[in-house]
Design a protein around this motif. Structure first.
Motif, PDB file in Angstrom:
ATOM      1  N   SER A  90      -1.598   1.294 -12.383  1.00  0.00           N
ATOM      2  CA  SER A  90      -0.609   0.706 -11.378  1.00  0.00           C
ATOM      3  C   SER A  90       0.152   1.632 -10.552  1.00  0.00           C
ATOM      4  O   SER A  90       0.369   2.659 -11.227  1.00  0.00           O
ATOM      5  N   VAL A  91       0.840   1.136  -9.682  1.00  0.00           N
ATOM      6  CA  VAL A  91       1.823   1.978  -9.072  1.00  0.00           C
ATOM      7  C   VAL A  91       2.883   2.341  -9.859  1.00  0.00           C
ATOM      8  O   VAL A  91       3.422   3.821 -10.224  1.00  0.00           O
ATOM      9  N   PRO A 130       9.497  -6.802 -10.082  1.00  0.00           N
ATOM     10  CA  PRO A 130       8.259  -6.078 -10.020  1.00  0.00           C
ATOM     11  C   PRO A 130       8.549  -4.803  -8.935  1.00  0.00           C
ATOM     12  O   PRO A 130       8.036  -3.668  -9.252  1.00  0.00           O
ATOM     13  N   PHE A 131       9.348  -4.640  -8.054  1.00  0.00           N
ATOM     14  CA  PHE A 131       9.802  -3.587  -7.293  1.00  0.00           C
ATOM     15  C   PHE A 131      10.409  -2.538  -8.039  1.00  0.00           C
ATOM     16  O   PHE A 131      10.345  -1.336  -7.776  1.00  0.00           O
ATOM     17  N   PRO A 154      -4.049   0.997  -6.716  1.00  0.00           N
ATOM     18  CA  PRO A 154      -3.204   0.814  -7.592  1.00  0.00           C
ATOM     19  C   PRO A 154      -2.213  -0.306  -7.306  1.00  0.00           C
ATOM     20  O   PRO A 154      -1.093  -0.661  -8.093  1.00  0.00           O
ATOM     21  N   ASP A 170       8.536  -0.603 -10.351  1.00  0.00           N
ATOM     22  CA  ASP A 170       7.559   0.344  -9.639  1.00  0.00           C
ATOM     23  C   ASP A 170       8.002   1.753  -9.948  1.00  0.00           C
ATOM     24  O   ASP A 170       6.966   2.815  -9.873  1.00  0.00           O
ATOM     25  N   CYS A 190       0.985  -1.257  -0.140  1.00  0.00           N
ATOM     26  CA  CYS A 190       0.008   0.093  -0.143  1.00  0.00           C
ATOM     27  C   CYS A 190       1.080   1.147  -0.050  1.00  0.00           C
ATOM     28  O   CYS A 190       1.971   1.422   0.669  1.00  0.00           O
ATOM     29  N   MET A 228       3.904   6.514 -10.852  1.00  0.00           N
ATOM     30  CA  MET A 228       5.358   7.103 -10.848  1.00  0.00           C
ATOM     31  C   MET A 228       5.789   7.435 -12.042  1.00  0.00           C
ATOM     32  O   MET A 228       6.540   8.393 -12.078  1.00  0.00           O
ATOM     33  N   LEU A 284       9.047   0.340   0.181  1.00  0.00           N
ATOM     34  CA  LEU A 284       8.000   1.023  -0.655  1.00  0.00           C
ATOM     35  C   LEU A 284       6.754   0.868   0.243  1.00  0.00           C
ATOM     36  O   LEU A 284       6.095  -0.389   0.575  1.00  0.00           O
ATOM     37  N   GLY A 285       6.208   2.097   0.586  1.00  0.00           N
ATOM     38  CA  GLY A 285       4.890   2.199   1.437  1.00  0.00           C
ATOM     39  C   GLY A 285       5.330   2.173   2.973  1.00  0.00           C
ATOM     40  O   GLY A 285       4.151   2.391   3.850  1.00  0.00           O
ATOM     41  N   SER A 286       6.457   1.893   3.393  1.00  0.00           N
ATOM     42  CA  SER A 286       6.619   1.818   4.761  1.00  0.00           C
ATOM     43  C   SER A 286       7.422   2.758   5.427  1.00  0.00           C
ATOM     44  O   SER A 286       7.508   3.026   6.609  1.00  0.00           O
TER      45      SER A 286
END
Lengths: 473, 335
Positions: free
Chosen positions: B11-12, B66-67, A412, B70, A362, B16, B111-113
């Motif tokens: 998507s992310v 995948p990361f 997303p 992103d 997320c 971006m 990512l995200g944290s």
């Protein structure tokens, strides 16, 4: 012109409705057997009234309502009862349920149908509706006679009929309104009388011009075209759009002067009262990966694969969804029967429903919150559910979530958010059940300890008395 | 599989990529005013970020592809690269990027944290540790006393070698915000300061306009909501406007504050980072106006010429609190 209100968020998924509205409602041939679950409504299951080997008539009650919140089940056609036993049914739990298996004899021999007086006593009319198996056909299948009782305290001002049909693919209400506007309008009159409502308002999404036209010419109610936005057909959302009233979670809309019914429910009220016909069939949309998508007036208990065969199964099918793609459930198999809650079956294929993408973390973009019609903060609920912080999830109004799926639709990071909420809810329910059980066990234990102590005390007292008497002697 | 069975969302990666695209006008303006060294800085930051991102993902046992795809590491690299003076030595760029990716992002969970904006952590580390190198901005072409060709610039960036008889002072100048602060300390009047040659250049204004253009694109694409930019720019404009009205001799005009330093990149590209910002609309307003206030206070009284990076990091700390206290009422439960 009625002032329309707006609810937060919502999404605009592709409609996929045109393909199943080409033909009028189709009548499928009688299937070889009907599998009729005795529990097709909210509340307690109906009690079986028939034995294997017995012959039943079309419209004969085969399941009797048990308790207040319950509804009756009827034989959809005449024939022989083969058995009463557990069968797979279309239910989110995936569990088998008690069903009556009926072999049609093809005679369609009716019970005696007695049309009722539309001016009859409201209480009696509600009982008749209970016995006719009338439940909400929008998918919630709540017994209608209960919702049609305004009680003594409340004044229902507005009766709302829900013809919004906001989920993609589903067109059963659209076709019903186009073809049987009269039945809906007549049913609405009966419902209005039962509720003592001042006005009847029918909300239809503006992507159904033919239904709007048909209902307008049927008269007796105000037909309002509402904007096409999912989940505009959610009862709370439609009530908000048409009246501006927000019904909080856990409260009844009647307390706020509004009651809402699906259009198909209104039609079945008409049939039950004016024709004396209980609920024996419903319109089901068969669509997705089939050659001729369309709507079928299917007898309750018709195996779903019987209908899929009519619509022409295509190769490459991979299971089926009951309901729409936003809130539907996977069918355990296509051998399950049509039930009162089944508005649509979408045959799945890899092309129509590609595999979900792997979720990413997320990124707190809050698109979910922007899309949430319940005005929740789905990203927070997701964190709390994931961390099993269920107390906090409840604080953030987890149980106000209507599971419409808008948050997952816009995420997303492709996070299956709704599944996290379902998981958190079921965990909380399980904890509450456990707590109730342990409270009961503790109470029993305490009572037992107390009883043993009391016995001991009484015994000691008796002994003391005896010895005192002995001394006196 | 469970409902909903369908999704339709960018998507992310798409998000971006749009943010990266929105930076292109600013990069173009940067190259126009400061020369191709900017591109070398961005390239070096990007390579460093991607290599370290891959390395850290591997170390943390996460799927690399995948990361890496992103785009978030690339965005951090670009934002940091644009904040570092053009022609900064290579190790400065690598150190800042490494801090941003390894420490600020991955050690906090990736990512995200991450609670702090990685690019701003990298920037803060650099400006605290290497204040000299971080404030040596190339003078805009119009006022520089001498020029370097591209190969000399590369020589300087990678080997710290300047051509004979060219001093660094002749190539660089203090930024407008830096000059303002120094000159105010020297008790110069605003009119005298504003007539200095650095204020005759239009580079800063064009840079601000380029970020604004990218920002408007992000607003139009609904990648960012209006709350953060409006609240941040508004707060700075109101504060500087009020003081400028009271004492124009000592306080620069609001337009100057908005067109200078990192106001615009902060408003549209830094404070709008969803990961390190609040999620509620009210929270976004509070967060950005707090950042605007701190930025302006640091510009007036702090030890550094600009305050956006510190303001962002200080406000990042407050995000959980802001989110907790700005929860909007849910459907049917409004008072």
């Amino acid at each position: 012109m009625r002032q329309l209100y707006h609810f937060n968020g919502g999404v605009h998924p592709p409609q996929h409705k045109d393909q199943s509205t080409i033909d009028p409602i189709r009548i499928p041939p009688l299937p070889e057997k009907l599998i009729i679950p005795l529990h097709q409504h909210i509340g307690s299951s109906a009690k079986a009234l028939v034995q294997p080997g017995e012959r039943v008539l079309k419209g004969q009650m085969i399941g009797q309502p048990e308790g207040h919140v319950s509804s009756a089940i009827h034989a959809p056609t005449s024939g022989k009862i083969l058995s009463v036993g557990m069968e797979p049914v279309p239910h989110p739990s995936g569990l088998d349920a008690l069903c009556v298996i009926l072999e049609p004899d093809g005679l369609e021999e009716w019970i005696e149908r007695v049309p009722l007086d539309p001016e009859m006593d409201p209480g009696t009319m509600r009982t008749k509706l209970k016995d006719a198996g009338v439940v909400g056909l929008g998918g919630a299948v709540f017994p209608s006679f209960i919702k049609l009782n305004p009680g003594s305290k409340n004044k229902v001002r507005t009766l709302i009929l829900n013809g919004a049909e906001c989920e993609p693919y589903i067109t059963c209400d659209d076709l019903l309104m186009r073809e049987r506007a009269f039945e809906i309008a007549e049913g609405a009159k009966l419902m209005q009388r039962l509720l003592g409502a001042e006005e009847v308002v029918l909300g239809i999404e503006d992507n159904k011009p033919l239904a709007i036209e048909a209902m307008k010419s049927a008269g007796g109610m105000e037909v309002v075209a509402v904007p096409t936005v999912y989940p505009g057909g959610g009862a709370k959302q439609l009530i908000k759009v048409l009246t501006g009233v927000e019904v909080p979670a856990g409260e009844r809309s009647t307390d706020l002067g509004v009651q809402c019914f699906n259009v198909a429910t209104a039609a079945s009220v008409y049939r039950a009262i004016r024709l004396g016909e209980p609920v024996l069939s419903r319109i089901v949309t068969i669509t997705g990966n089939v050659a001729q998508p369309g709507n079928y007036e299917a007898l309750i208990g018709t195996p779903v694969d019987h209908l899929i065969r009519q619509a022409g199964a295509l190769p490459g099918s991979s299971g089926a969804i009951m309901g729409g793609p936003m809130m539907g459930i996977d069918l355990p198999s296509t051998h399950v029967p049509v039930v009162k809650a089944m508005n649509c079956v979408i045959v799945k294929s890899e092309a129509l429903f590609p595999k979900a993408l792997d979720p990413m973390p997320c990124i707190r973009c809050a698109r979910c919150a922007e899309s949430c019609p319940a005005e929740l903060q789905p990203q927070e609920l997701y964190w709390f559910a994931k961390a099993k912080n269920f107390g906090k999830a409840q604080e953030y109004a987890l149980f106000d979530c209507i599971e419409c799926g808008c948050c997952s639709y816009v995420c997303p990071s492709h996070i299956p958010l709704v599944q996290y909420y379902r998981y958190a809810k079921s965990e909380i329910w399980a904890q509450e059940r456990e707590k109730k059980a342990s409270d009961l066990a503790r109470l029993r234990h305490e009572f037992r300890v107390e009883r043993m102590e009391r016995d001991k005390r009484e015994k000691a007292e008796r002994l003391a008395q005896k010895s005192a008497q002995a001394k006196e002697l | 599989m469970n409902s909903p069975y369908i999704t339709r969302s960018p998507s992310v990666t798409e998000i971006m990529v749009k943010v990266l695209a929105a930076l292109i006008p600013a990069i173009a303006a940067d190259v126009w005013f400061f020369g191709p060294a900017v591109l070398v800085t961005l390239a070096l930051a990007s390579v460093t970020a991607l290599v370290l991102e891959a390395f850290m993902l591997r170390l943390r046992g996460r799927p690399v592809k995948p990361f890496l795809m992103d785009g978030s590491a690339l965005l951090t690299a670009w934002l940091l690269g644009l904040s570092i003076p053009p022609m900064a030595p290579w190790w400065l760029i690598v150190t800042g990027t490494a801090f941003a990716i390894v420490i600020a992002k991955h050690l906090y969970g990736g990512l995200g944290s991450n609670p702090f904006n990685p690019a701003m952590v990298g920037y803060a580390v650099l400006i605290i540790s290497f204040p000299v190198q971080m404030t040596q901005w190339l003078a805009p072409a119009s006022i520089a006393q001498s020029h370097l060709d591209f190969s000399s610039i590369l020589d300087y960036m990678f080997f710290h070698a300047l051509p004979a008889n060219t001093g660094l002072d002749a190539l660089t100048s203090a930024t407008p915000l830096d000059t303002l602060k120094t000159q105010l300390h020297l008790d110069k009047s605003m009119d005298a300061i504003m007539s200095l040659p650095i204020y005759g250049t239009i580079g800063g204004k064009w840079m601000a306009a380029a970020y604004l253009a990218g920002g408007l694109y992000l607003l139009q694409q609904k990648i960012v909501s209006w709350h953060v930019p409006v609240s941040f720019i508004g707060t700075i404009a109101i504060l500087s406007g009020a003081l400028h009205l009271v004492d124009p001799a000592h306080y620069a005009s609001p337009l100057f504050q908005l067109a200078s330093g990192a106001t615009m990149i902060g408003a549209f590209f830094i404070l709008t980072d969803p990961v390190t910002g609040p999620t509620t609309p009210k929270g976004k307003l509070l967060f950005a106006s707090g950042a605007g206030f701190l930025t302006y206070v640091i510009r007036l009284h702090g030890g550094y010429p600009d305050g956006v990076a510190f303001a962002v990091l200080l406000m990042n700390i407050c995000v959980p609190l802001i989110d907790a206290y700005t929860q909007p009422p849910v459907f049917g439960k409004k008072k």
